[in-house]
Design a protein around this motif. Structure first.
Motif, PDB file in Angstrom:
ATOM      1  N   PHE A  24       0.837  -1.206   0.000  1.00 31.70           N
ATOM      2  CA  PHE A  24       0.000   0.000   0.000  1.00 31.70           C
ATOM      3  C   PHE A  24       0.870   1.254   0.000  1.00 31.70           C
ATOM      4  N   ILE A  25       1.929   1.256   0.798  1.00 26.04           N
ATOM      5  CA  ILE A  25       2.825   2.411   0.864  1.00 26.04           C
ATOM      6  C   ILE A  25       3.482   2.653  -0.496  1.00 26.04           C
ATOM      7  N   MET A  26       3.887   1.585  -1.175  1.00 26.47           N
ATOM      8  CA  MET A  26       4.520   1.741  -2.481  1.00 26.47           C
ATOM      9  C   MET A  26       3.566   2.375  -3.487  1.00 26.47           C
ATOM     10  N   PHE A  27       2.330   1.886  -3.539  1.00 30.60           N
ATOM     11  CA  PHE A  27       1.370   2.443  -4.486  1.00 30.60           C
ATOM     12  C   PHE A  27       1.000   3.879  -4.114  1.00 30.60           C
ATOM     13  N   ASP A  28       0.905   4.157  -2.821  1.00 32.00           N
ATOM     14  CA  ASP A  28       0.603   5.519  -2.391  1.00 32.00           C
ATOM     15  C   ASP A  28       1.752   6.468  -2.743  1.00 32.00           C
ATOM     16  N   LEU A  29       2.973   6.012  -2.577  1.00 36.50           N
ATOM     17  CA  LEU A  29       4.142   6.807  -2.954  1.00 36.50           C
ATOM     18  C   LEU A  29       4.131   7.106  -4.448  1.00 36.50           C
ATOM     19  N   ALA A  30       3.826   6.100  -5.248  1.00 31.95           N
ATOM     20  CA  ALA A  30       3.785   6.302  -6.697  1.00 31.95           C
ATOM     21  C   ALA A  30       2.658   7.262  -7.082  1.00 31.95           C
ATOM     22  N   ARG A  31       1.523   7.162  -6.414  1.00 34.63           N
ATOM     23  CA  ARG A  31       0.391   8.039  -6.731  1.00 34.63           C
ATOM     24  C   ARG A  31       0.696   9.481  -6.352  1.00 34.63           C
ATOM     25  N   ARG A  32       1.263   9.678  -5.173  1.00 33.80           N
ATOM     26  CA  ARG A  32       1.556  11.039  -4.714  1.00 33.80           C
ATOM     27  C   ARG A  32       2.674  11.698  -5.516  1.00 33.80           C
ATOM     28  N   ALA A  33       3.576  10.889  -6.064  1.00 30.36           N
ATOM     29  CA  ALA A  33       4.681  11.432  -6.846  1.00 30.36           C
ATOM     30  C   ALA A  33       4.311  11.586  -8.317  1.00 30.36           C
ATOM     31  N   ASN A  34       3.081  11.226  -8.678  1.00 34.16           N
ATOM     32  CA  ASN A  34       2.650  11.240 -10.081  1.00 34.16           C
ATOM     33  C   ASN A  34       3.646  10.492 -10.957  1.00 34.16           C
ATOM     34  N   ALA A  35       3.958   9.273 -10.550  1.00 33.08           N
ATOM     35  CA  ALA A  35       5.020   8.503 -11.195  1.00 33.08           C
ATOM     36  C   ALA A  35       4.628   7.955 -12.559  1.00 33.08           C
ATOM     37  N   GLY A  36       3.368   7.795 -12.842  1.00 32.38           N
ATOM     38  CA  GLY A  36       2.969   7.198 -14.107  1.00 32.38           C
ATOM     39  C   GLY A  36       3.138   5.691 -14.073  1.00 32.38           C
ATOM     40  N   ARG A  37       2.902   5.057 -15.219  1.00 30.39           N
ATOM     41  CA  ARG A  37       2.963   3.589 -15.261  1.00 30.39           C
ATOM     42  C   ARG A  37       4.387   3.067 -15.078  1.00 30.39           C
ATOM     43  N   LEU A  38       5.324   3.657 -15.788  1.00 29.89           N
ATOM     44  CA  LEU A  38       6.706   3.180 -15.692  1.00 29.89           C
ATOM     45  C   LEU A  38       7.277   3.439 -14.297  1.00 29.89           C
ATOM     46  N   GLY A  39       7.025   4.607 -13.755  1.00 27.67           N
ATOM     47  CA  GLY A  39       7.516   4.918 -12.414  1.00 27.67           C
ATOM     48  C   GLY A  39       6.911   4.013 -11.360  1.00 27.67           C
ATOM     49  N   THR A  40       5.628   3.732 -11.497  1.00 30.53           N
ATOM     50  CA  THR A  40       4.976   2.823 -10.553  1.00 30.53           C
ATOM     51  C   THR A  40       5.565   1.430 -10.669  1.00 30.53           C
ATOM     52  N   PHE A  41       5.816   0.986 -11.900  1.00 32.82           N
ATOM     53  CA  PHE A  41       6.424  -0.321 -12.115  1.00 32.82           C
ATOM     54  C   PHE A  41       7.808  -0.393 -11.476  1.00 32.82           C
ATOM     55  N   ILE A  42       8.589   0.649 -11.623  1.00 32.04           N
ATOM     56  CA  ILE A  42       9.936   0.675 -11.051  1.00 32.04           C
ATOM     57  C   ILE A  42       9.876   0.699  -9.528  1.00 32.04           C
ATOM     58  N   ILE A  43       8.976   1.502  -8.971  1.00 32.44           N
ATOM     59  CA  ILE A  43       8.840   1.573  -7.509  1.00 32.44           C
ATOM     60  C   ILE A  43       8.414   0.228  -6.936  1.00 32.44           C
ATOM     61  N   VAL A  44       7.349  -0.318  -7.496  1.00 29.69           N
ATOM     62  CA  VAL A  44       6.847  -1.593  -6.975  1.00 29.69           C
ATOM     63  C   VAL A  44       7.828  -2.718  -7.274  1.00 29.69           C
ATOM     64  N   GLY A  45       8.437  -2.698  -8.449  1.00 30.68           N
ATOM     65  CA  GLY A  45       9.405  -3.736  -8.788  1.00 30.68           C
ATOM     66  C   GLY A  45      10.635  -3.689  -7.909  1.00 30.68           C
ATOM     67  N   GLY A  46      11.172  -2.511  -7.719  1.00 29.13           N
ATOM     68  CA  GLY A  46      12.390  -2.383  -6.916  1.00 29.13           C
ATOM     69  C   GLY A  46      12.160  -2.649  -5.443  1.00 29.13           C
ATOM     70  N   LEU A  47      11.141  -2.027  -4.890  1.00 24.60           N
ATOM     71  CA  LEU A  47      10.892  -2.194  -3.463  1.00 24.60           C
ATOM     72  C   LEU A  47      10.199  -3.519  -3.151  1.00 24.60           C
ATOM     73  N   GLY A  48       9.447  -4.031  -4.113  1.00 28.23           N
ATOM     74  CA  GLY A  48       8.739  -5.287  -3.888  1.00 28.23           C
ATOM     75  C   GLY A  48       9.609  -6.518  -4.080  1.00 28.23           C
ATOM     76  N   LEU A  49      10.822  -6.336  -4.584  1.00 24.38           N
ATOM     77  CA  LEU A  49      11.708  -7.467  -4.809  1.00 24.38           C
ATOM     78  C   LEU A  49      12.048  -8.185  -3.501  1.00 24.38           C
ATOM     79  N   GLY A  50      12.236  -7.432  -2.440  1.00 20.96           N
ATOM     80  CA  GLY A  50      12.531  -8.046  -1.136  1.00 20.96           C
ATOM     81  C   GLY A  50      11.360  -8.858  -0.609  1.00 20.96           C
TER      82      GLY A  50
END
Length: 69
Positions: A24-50
């Motif tokens: 939830f925090i990752m998606f909220d971070l991407a939404r608040r930063a207006n990351a777009g699809r690629l940015g959201t993918f990178i955020i969730v992919g990078g942080l979700g890897l662990g």
């Protein structure tokens, strides 16, 4: 129910809840930063890897102990 059994169940439940909260925090971070699809993918992919590694570790351990027992 023995204390070890209760601890094992609660550990799984609490860590799963923590992983959902972190997702939830990752998606909220991407939404608040207006990351777009690629940015959201990178955020969730990078942080979700662990989290993915943690889940896979549990699955692999269960598979290995299931076959050896």
């Amino acid at each position: 129910m023995e204390i070890e059994e209760f601890e094992s169940i609660m550990m799984t439940v609490m860590v799963s809840g923590l992983c959902l909260f972190l997702l939830f925090i990752m998606f909220d971070l991407a939404r608040r930063a207006n990351a777009g699809r690629l940015g959201t993918f990178i955020i969730v992919g990078g942080l979700g890897l662990g989290m993915m590694a943690f889940a896979l570790k549990g699955i692999i351990i269960e598979l290995l102990t299931g076959f050896s027992g």
